[in-house]
Write a protein that holds these residues in place. Sequence first.
Motif, PDB file in Angstrom:
ATOM      1  N   VAL A  22       0.864  -1.173   0.000  1.00 39.04           N
ATOM      2  CA  VAL A  22       0.000   0.000   0.000  1.00 39.04           C
ATOM      3  C   VAL A  22       0.903   1.226   0.000  1.00 39.04           C
ATOM      4  N   ALA A  23       0.660   2.147  -0.897  1.00 37.89           N
ATOM      5  CA  ALA A  23       1.402   3.408  -0.943  1.00 37.89           C
ATOM      6  C   ALA A  23       0.402   4.508  -1.257  1.00 37.89           C
ATOM      7  N   ALA A  24       0.291   5.481  -0.367  1.00 40.28           N
ATOM      8  CA  ALA A  24      -0.764   6.474  -0.564  1.00 40.28           C
ATOM      9  C   ALA A  24      -0.519   7.742   0.223  1.00 40.28           C
ATOM     10  N   ASN A  25      -0.866   8.857  -0.403  1.00 37.73           N
ATOM     11  CA  ASN A  25      -1.015  10.125   0.302  1.00 37.73           C
ATOM     12  C   ASN A  25      -2.472  10.126   0.748  1.00 37.73           C
ATOM     13  N   LEU A  26      -2.723   9.517   1.906  1.00 36.13           N
ATOM     14  CA  LEU A  26      -4.100   9.269   2.337  1.00 36.13           C
ATOM     15  C   LEU A  26      -4.885  10.560   2.563  1.00 36.13           C
ATOM     16  N   PRO A  27      -6.132  10.584   2.127  1.00 40.80           N
ATOM     17  CA  PRO A  27      -6.995  11.720   2.498  1.00 40.80           C
ATOM     18  C   PRO A  27      -7.032  11.836   4.019  1.00 40.80           C
ATOM     19  N   TYR A  28      -6.819  13.040   4.528  1.00 45.03           N
ATOM     20  CA  TYR A  28      -6.705  13.223   5.978  1.00 45.03           C
ATOM     21  C   TYR A  28      -7.942  12.751   6.742  1.00 45.03           C
ATOM     22  N   ASN A  29      -9.103  12.863   6.094  1.00 41.96           N
ATOM     23  CA  ASN A  29     -10.333  12.570   6.840  1.00 41.96           C
ATOM     24  C   ASN A  29     -10.615  11.080   7.027  1.00 41.96           C
ATOM     25  N   VAL A  30      -9.909  10.195   6.312  1.00 41.60           N
ATOM     26  CA  VAL A  30     -10.143   8.753   6.474  1.00 41.60           C
ATOM     27  C   VAL A  30      -8.848   7.981   6.712  1.00 41.60           C
ATOM     28  N   GLY A  31      -7.726   8.677   6.784  1.00 45.92           N
ATOM     29  CA  GLY A  31      -6.428   8.016   6.872  1.00 45.92           C
ATOM     30  C   GLY A  31      -6.284   7.085   8.055  1.00 45.92           C
ATOM     31  N   THR A  32      -6.615   7.566   9.250  1.00 47.79           N
ATOM     32  CA  THR A  32      -6.433   6.747  10.449  1.00 47.79           C
ATOM     33  C   THR A  32      -7.361   5.538  10.436  1.00 47.79           C
ATOM     34  N   MET A  33      -8.584   5.726   9.957  1.00 52.22           N
ATOM     35  CA  MET A  33      -9.529   4.616   9.897  1.00 52.22           C
ATOM     36  C   MET A  33      -9.037   3.517   8.951  1.00 52.22           C
ATOM     37  N   LEU A  34      -8.523   3.900   7.795  1.00 52.49           N
ATOM     38  CA  LEU A  34      -7.995   2.914   6.866  1.00 52.49           C
ATOM     39  C   LEU A  34      -6.785   2.201   7.458  1.00 52.49           C
ATOM     40  N   PHE A  35      -5.915   2.969   8.107  1.00 53.05           N
ATOM     41  CA  PHE A  35      -4.694   2.419   8.686  1.00 53.05           C
ATOM     42  C   PHE A  35      -5.005   1.362   9.743  1.00 53.05           C
ATOM     43  N   THR A  36      -5.888   1.697  10.681  1.00 53.79           N
ATOM     44  CA  THR A  36      -6.226   0.730  11.728  1.00 53.79           C
ATOM     45  C   THR A  36      -6.946  -0.486  11.140  1.00 53.79           C
ATOM     46  N   GLY A  37      -7.680  -0.290  10.063  1.00 57.81           N
ATOM     47  CA  GLY A  37      -8.324  -1.418   9.399  1.00 57.81           C
ATOM     48  C   GLY A  37      -7.300  -2.387   8.822  1.00 57.81           C
ATOM     49  N   TRP A  38      -6.239  -1.862   8.203  1.00 57.58           N
ATOM     50  CA  TRP A  38      -5.199  -2.720   7.649  1.00 57.58           C
ATOM     51  C   TRP A  38      -4.423  -3.447   8.747  1.00 57.58           C
ATOM     52  N   LEU A  39      -4.375  -2.859   9.943  1.00 54.17           N
ATOM     53  CA  LEU A  39      -3.648  -3.469  11.055  1.00 54.17           C
ATOM     54  C   LEU A  39      -4.482  -4.506  11.804  1.00 54.17           C
TER      55      LEU A  39
END
Length: 282
Positions: free
Chosen positions: A124-141
Amino acid sequence: MRDAKDEPLTDTLPPLRDVVNRHGLIATKALGQNFLFDEQLLSRIATVPGKLKGENVLEVGPGPGGLTRALLRAGANVTAIEMDKRCLPALAELAEAFPGQLTVIQGDATKIAPETLFDGAWHVAANLPYNVGTMLFTGWLSGQAWPPQWKSLTLMFQQEVAERIIAAPGSDAYGRLAVLAQWRSTPRIAMKVHRSAFTPPPKVMSAIIHVEPAAMPEGVSARMLERVTEAAFGQRRKMLRQSLKGLPGAIDALEVLGIDSQRRAETLDVAEFVSIARVLTK
């Protein structure tokens, strides 16, 4: 020697600013967008995961395709998920310039399971949108299955969030995010990115986090660890005897492990949280 017509048309790609202007793309705050135009910086970000030639890469929120260009030039096969329909024509031009390397999906990345997009492993490589970044990150973890199907995560976060991910016990930044990121993976800040590199410039500094899976401790339910950290840090200024009292068996687990119930969550290291979750998993 390959035929010239088979080579990606990297030299003919117009500057990113020209692409944005031509398609009338303006970064939208509602979508958490901030565009990066510095192609040298984008190329540096694309080197963080290591060699990508022939590798599958998931990119979330590519926008006009700045990082996408760098990943494609590195030889990656990119699947990009973009919610903003305005960006699709610009991304279509990239797909044409790099035949067979880019797949664009218009949709909400929070509602798309990456494992349905790839036959094998992916980065995964991304300049994550700030409004969903943490949610996506914890989902991948999350999830009990480990190691995950992703090989690495290379993600742009606000610097404050990045520091929370790598934080050590006892620091103000240390919390649930640090424990979830560190208990079975290895996160590091690969580079910092000044706010002036973006258009429009955000109010905060940013940083690139790189995460690789590590060995998962035995006998621990990932969901139980999530519950323990949620309870402990949900009332982080309270002693553990207060913050964990709503979690059945947690206070007894502290006693079994010899952890003082008068301590606060931020004083426990990752291994101690894992040990509590292990006792409660049995």
